[in-house]
Design an enzyme around this catalytic site. Structure first.
Site, PDB file in Angstrom:
ATOM      1  N   SER A   1       0.828  -1.210   0.000  1.00 32.56           N
ATOM      2  CA  SER A   1       0.000   0.000   0.000  1.00 32.56           C
ATOM      3  C   SER A   1       0.863   1.261   0.000  1.00 32.56           C
ATOM      4  CB  SER A   1      -0.987  -0.067   1.161  1.00 32.56           C
ATOM      5  OG  SER A   1      -2.052   0.824   0.974  1.00 32.56           O
TER       6      SER A   1
ATOM      7  N   ASP B   1     -10.404  -5.315  -2.880  1.00 32.03           N
ATOM      8  CA  ASP B   1      -9.731  -4.288  -2.066  1.00 32.03           C
ATOM      9  C   ASP B   1     -10.596  -3.031  -2.048  1.00 32.03           C
ATOM     10  OD1 ASP B   1      -6.287  -3.258  -1.811  1.00 32.03           O
ATOM     11  OD2 ASP B   1      -8.072  -2.082  -1.285  1.00 32.03           O
TER      12      ASP B   1
ATOM     13  N   HIS C   1      -7.587  -5.789   1.304  1.00 31.01           N
ATOM     14  CA  HIS C   1      -6.376  -4.980   1.403  1.00 31.01           C
ATOM     15  C   HIS C   1      -5.494  -5.374   2.581  1.00 31.01           C
ATOM     16  CE1 HIS C   1      -4.099  -1.472   0.184  1.00 31.01           C
ATOM     17  NE2 HIS C   1      -4.099  -0.990   1.411  1.00 31.01           N
TER      18      HIS C   1
HETATM   19  N1  LIG Z   1      -8.890   2.789   8.299  1.00 30.93           N
HETATM   20  C1  LIG Z   1      -8.341   1.672   8.996  1.00 30.93           C
HETATM   21  C2  LIG Z   1      -7.537   0.815   8.060  1.00 30.93           C
HETATM   22  C3  LIG Z   1      -6.258   1.446   7.546  1.00 30.93           C
HETATM   23  C4  LIG Z   1      -5.588   0.386   6.671  1.00 30.93           C
HETATM   24  O1  LIG Z   1      -6.233  -0.442   6.050  1.00 30.93           O
HETATM   25  N2  LIG Z   1      -4.262   0.415   6.661  1.00 30.93           N
HETATM   26  C5  LIG Z   1      -3.530  -0.579   5.867  1.00 30.93           C
HETATM   27  C6  LIG Z   1      -2.629   0.129   4.858  1.00 30.93           C
HETATM   28  S1  LIG Z   1      -3.541   1.299   3.889  1.00 30.93           S
HETATM   29  C7  LIG Z   1      -2.342   2.069   2.871  1.00 30.93           C
HETATM   30  O2  LIG Z   1      -1.173   2.136   3.212  1.00 30.93           O
HETATM   31  C8  LIG Z   1      -2.750  -1.480   6.802  1.00 30.93           C
HETATM   32  O3  LIG Z   1      -1.700  -2.023   6.451  1.00 30.93           O
HETATM   33  N3  LIG Z   1      -3.270  -1.623   8.039  1.00 30.93           N
HETATM   34  C9  LIG Z   1      -2.548  -2.330   9.071  1.00 30.93           C
HETATM   35  C10 LIG Z   1      -2.977  -3.766   9.242  1.00 30.93           C
HETATM   36  O4  LIG Z   1      -2.373  -4.441  10.129  1.00 30.93           O
HETATM   37  O5  LIG Z   1      -3.872  -4.213   8.523  1.00 30.93           O
HETATM   38  C11 LIG Z   1      -7.598   2.133  10.212  1.00 30.93           C
HETATM   39  O6  LIG Z   1      -7.987   3.149  10.742  1.00 30.93           O
HETATM   40  O7  LIG Z   1      -6.669   1.452  10.648  1.00 30.93           O
END
Ligand SMILES: N[C@@H](CCC(=O)N[C@@H](CSC=O)C(=O)NCC(=O)O)C(=O)O
Length: 276
Positions: free
Chosen positions: A146, A221, A254
């Site tokens: 991401s 995603d 995602h």
């Molecule tokens: N809105 C949510 C989710 C944020 C999210 O999905 N973050 C992703 C990367 S998005 C682009 O870089 C992620 O890797 N999250 C960490 C995980 O362990 O899944 C929020 O507030 O967290």
């Protein structure tokens, strides 16, 4: 450099480390997995850049890379995604500020000077890892998820020859063209030239090249249509003659269930290109 934790895993060593970063002016934490190896042997290294809201821990705990790294004898390094702590600017949103450094050196207040993640992942951390771990710095690969995929693509495109292998999981391929690019506006101001140097599709359009590239993207995603837009990368690579393997993965979203599912494939991709 302080060892925060060290555990045996898959015959190797999973460590978490902390140091006082010169470029961010803050303590920074990162993880390193070192597979079993011979005395004096130096191993290839894969840099994994993480996404929004992450620390080093998300991929370290959920990325499921250790078995493949042990099998392929590849070291994996996972840095944090931003400076943190008292006196470090932050935002109310999760897609800007702490946990959202976008791998740039911010020039704008209040983000400069602490938000220096470009210098951190391209200069300071590689030098520290080379000093303390059995890495062969002639055999480096880079990947990320991401925002971290954005980081991996832009770092590799702007350092031709440094990384023998490049891949990404659901990368942000053109931040200047999507809403998440508001972070570049905040960190870099309205300097479009500076912003283009942190946009993979723009860099390719401006002549940057890679030998080849693996991208995995879940078709379920939630960020696909508005923020990730892999078709922009596909078109840029086609026009530039870059050998992109773009794999749309049915039903995957995602999160780290997606990342971990395809992690071994990415390790194999990198290992095949990092063999001595
Ligand atoms: N809105 C949510 C989710 C944020 C999210 O999905 N973050 C992703 C990367 S998005 C682009 O870089 C992620 O890797 N999250 C960490 C995980 O362990 O899944 C929020 O507030 O967290």
């Amino acid at each position: 450099m302080e060892t925060v934790s060290l555990s045996r895993a898959h015959g190797g060593a999973q460590g978490v480390y902390r140091h006082d970063s010169r470029v961010t002016g803050t303590p920074m934490t990162f993880s390193v997995f070192v597979p079993a190896h011979e005395e004096g042997e130096r191993l290839p290294v894969l840099w994994f850049l993480s996404g929004l809201t992450c620390t080093h821990a998300n991929v370290t705990d959920k990325g499921e890379y250790r078995a493949a790294c042990a099998r392929e004898k590849v070291i994996l390094v996972a840095p944090d995604t931003s400076p943190r702590g008292e006196g470090v600017a932050d935002a109310d949103a999760w897609d800007m500020g702490q946990g959202a450094g976008f791998y740039v050196d911010a020039t704008q207040a209040p983000w400069a000077p602490h938000f220096a993640m470009w210098s951190y992942v391209t200069q300071e951390l590689p030098a520290l890892v080379a000093e303390h771990f059995p890495v062969d710095m002639e055999r480096q690969g880079i990947t990320g998820h991401s925002m971290g995929g954005h980081g991996a693509l832009t770092v590799a495109l702007r350092h031709p020859g440094r990384y023998r292998s490049v891949s990404a999981f659901a990368p942000i391929v053109a931040p200047t063209q999507v809403p998440w690019g508001k972070a570049l506006d905040a960190y870099l101001g309205d300097d479009r030239t500076a912003q283009r140097r942190h946009d993979a599709v723009a860099l390719i359009g401006d002549g940057a090249r890679l030998p080849d590239l693996l991208v995995d993207q879940g078709d379920a995603d939630p960020f696909l249509a508005e923020q990730l837009r892999p078709a922009l990368l596909e078109a840029a690579c086609r026009d530039a003659g870059i050998a992109l393997t773009l794999r749309m993965q049915p039903g995957y979203d995602h999160g780290y269930t997606f990342v971990s599912t395809f992690m071994a494939d990415h390790l194999a991709w990198h290992a095949a290109r990092l063999r001595g």
